[in-house]
Write a protein that holds these residues in place. Structure first.
Motif, PDB file in Angstrom:
ATOM      1  N   ASP A 151       0.825  -1.213   0.000  1.00  0.00           N
ATOM      2  CA  ASP A 151       0.000   0.000   0.000  1.00  0.00           C
ATOM      3  C   ASP A 151       0.855   1.258   0.000  1.00  0.00           C
ATOM      4  N   VAL A 152       1.860   1.292   0.884  1.00  0.00           N
ATOM      5  CA  VAL A 152       2.691   2.498   0.967  1.00  0.00           C
ATOM      6  C   VAL A 152       3.561   2.640  -0.278  1.00  0.00           C
ATOM      7  N   TYR A 153       3.957   1.516  -0.872  1.00  0.00           N
ATOM      8  CA  TYR A 153       4.761   1.562  -2.103  1.00  0.00           C
ATOM      9  C   TYR A 153       3.967   2.214  -3.226  1.00  0.00           C
ATOM     10  N   HIS A 154       2.735   1.764  -3.431  1.00  0.00           N
ATOM     11  CA  HIS A 154       1.906   2.328  -4.509  1.00  0.00           C
ATOM     12  C   HIS A 154       1.487   3.766  -4.193  1.00  0.00           C
ATOM     13  N   ALA A 155       1.286   4.062  -2.914  1.00  0.00           N
ATOM     14  CA  ALA A 155       0.973   5.438  -2.525  1.00  0.00           C
ATOM     15  C   ALA A 155       2.152   6.360  -2.808  1.00  0.00           C
ATOM     16  N   ALA A 156       3.376   5.868  -2.566  1.00  0.00           N
ATOM     17  CA  ALA A 156       4.567   6.671  -2.852  1.00  0.00           C
ATOM     18  C   ALA A 156       4.656   6.991  -4.339  1.00  0.00           C
ATOM     19  N   GLU A 157       4.307   6.021  -5.183  1.00  0.00           N
ATOM     20  CA  GLU A 157       4.294   6.283  -6.631  1.00  0.00           C
ATOM     21  C   GLU A 157       3.275   7.362  -6.985  1.00  0.00           C
ATOM     22  N   MET A 158       2.104   7.323  -6.338  1.00  0.00           N
ATOM     23  CA  MET A 158       1.062   8.320  -6.617  1.00  0.00           C
ATOM     24  C   MET A 158       1.487   9.713  -6.143  1.00  0.00           C
ATOM     25  N   VAL A 159       2.121   9.785  -4.967  1.00  0.00           N
ATOM     26  CA  VAL A 159       2.580  11.078  -4.451  1.00  0.00           C
ATOM     27  C   VAL A 159       3.680  11.635  -5.351  1.00  0.00           C
ATOM     28  N   ARG A 160       4.588  10.770  -5.789  1.00  0.00           N
ATOM     29  CA  ARG A 160       5.651  11.191  -6.718  1.00  0.00           C
ATOM     30  C   ARG A 160       5.039  11.724  -8.008  1.00  0.00           C
ATOM     31  N   ASP A 161       4.065  10.995  -8.559  1.00  0.00           N
ATOM     32  CA  ASP A 161       3.442  11.411  -9.814  1.00  0.00           C
ATOM     33  C   ASP A 161       2.607  12.676  -9.660  1.00  0.00           C
ATOM     34  N   ALA A 162       2.151  12.959  -8.436  1.00  0.00           N
ATOM     35  CA  ALA A 162       1.387  14.188  -8.190  1.00  0.00           C
ATOM     36  C   ALA A 162       2.290  15.415  -8.143  1.00  0.00           C
ATOM     37  N   GLY A 163       3.617  15.206  -8.107  1.00  0.00           N
ATOM     38  CA  GLY A 163       4.556  16.323  -8.189  1.00  0.00           C
ATOM     39  C   GLY A 163       5.071  16.850  -6.865  1.00  0.00           C
ATOM     40  N   TYR A 164       4.833  16.148  -5.782  1.00  0.00           N
ATOM     41  CA  TYR A 164       5.341  16.611  -4.488  1.00  0.00           C
ATOM     42  C   TYR A 164       6.848  16.365  -4.398  1.00  0.00           C
ATOM     43  N   LYS A 165       7.556  17.276  -3.728  1.00  0.00           N
ATOM     44  CA  LYS A 165       9.019  17.203  -3.624  1.00  0.00           C
ATOM     45  C   LYS A 165       9.506  17.038  -2.185  1.00  0.00           C
TER      46      LYS A 165
END
Length: 198
Positions: free
Chosen positions: A37-51
């Motif tokens: 869950d956290v792995y896929h969430a990290a991909e979504m946060v990365r793709d949303a453009g957060y730094k």
């Protein structure tokens, strides 16, 4: 530049957002139940453009750096530069001492008998590298820091046991107190909270 620019411990944190009680917001903290869950969430946060965000887990998760979009660290370049500086300093020091300042013939060798310089050259390169590795790591990690605002969350204590967290800092340019929790909710967070800065 002030001294606070060099020491993260005494650098004040400024937040653009405050809670209803007037406390500055440090981050939005989202809890996840499984490593997947956290792995896929990290991909979504990365793709949303957060730094400015991080993942907290009780153990290393294989491939998390790629999921977060983490770039390679600058530390090997700092250590390599320090090793080269130590090598250069050792050779220059020994050449100056033996060939210029105090010429002393040992066993009929030339003033520039570089073979005898190897032990000191190696040791000084290692010494410079060790200091660069330690000080560079501390500096790049923002340490020493004796307290972190994320510890204000009671639920975060389970990050060392069986839960997984993503924290998106309020200093992130894309941070929004309403939109950011929505992104984490869509990513499958089981619990979301605002963490206050102190």
């Amino acid at each position: 530049m002030s001294i606070a620019d060099y020491f993260p411990l005494i650098r004040p944190t400024y937040s653009r957002y405050v809670t209803s009680e007037g406390q500055p917001i440090y981050a939005v903290l989202a809890e996840f139940d499984t490593p997947a869950d956290v792995y896929h969430a990290a991909e979504m946060v990365r793709d949303a453009g957060y730094k400015k965000w991080d993942v907290h887990s009780p153990f290393p998760i294989h491939g998390m750096e790629e999921a977060m979009g983490v770039k390679r660290t600058l530390l090997p370049w700092l250590v390599g530069g320090a090793a080269l500086s130590g090598f250069t300093a050792a050779v220059a020091m020994q050449y100056f001492m033996n060939a210029i300042d105090y010429q002393f013939v040992v066993q009929g060798k030339d003033d520039w008998a570089w073979e005898a310089y190897l032990p000191v050259t190696f040791e000084l390169a290692v010494l410079f590298s060790a200091f660069a590795a330690l000080l560079g790591m501390l500096s790049l990690n923002g340490l020493p820091r004796f307290h972190h605002p994320i510890f204000n969350s009671e639920r975060f204590l389970s990050s060392t046991d069986d839960k997984y967290f993503i924290a998106i800092e309020s200093k992130d340019p894309r941070f929004d107190p309403q939109a950011t929790p929505a992104v984490l909710r869509d990513a499958g967070a089981s619990h979301i909270e605002l963490v206050e800065d102190d």
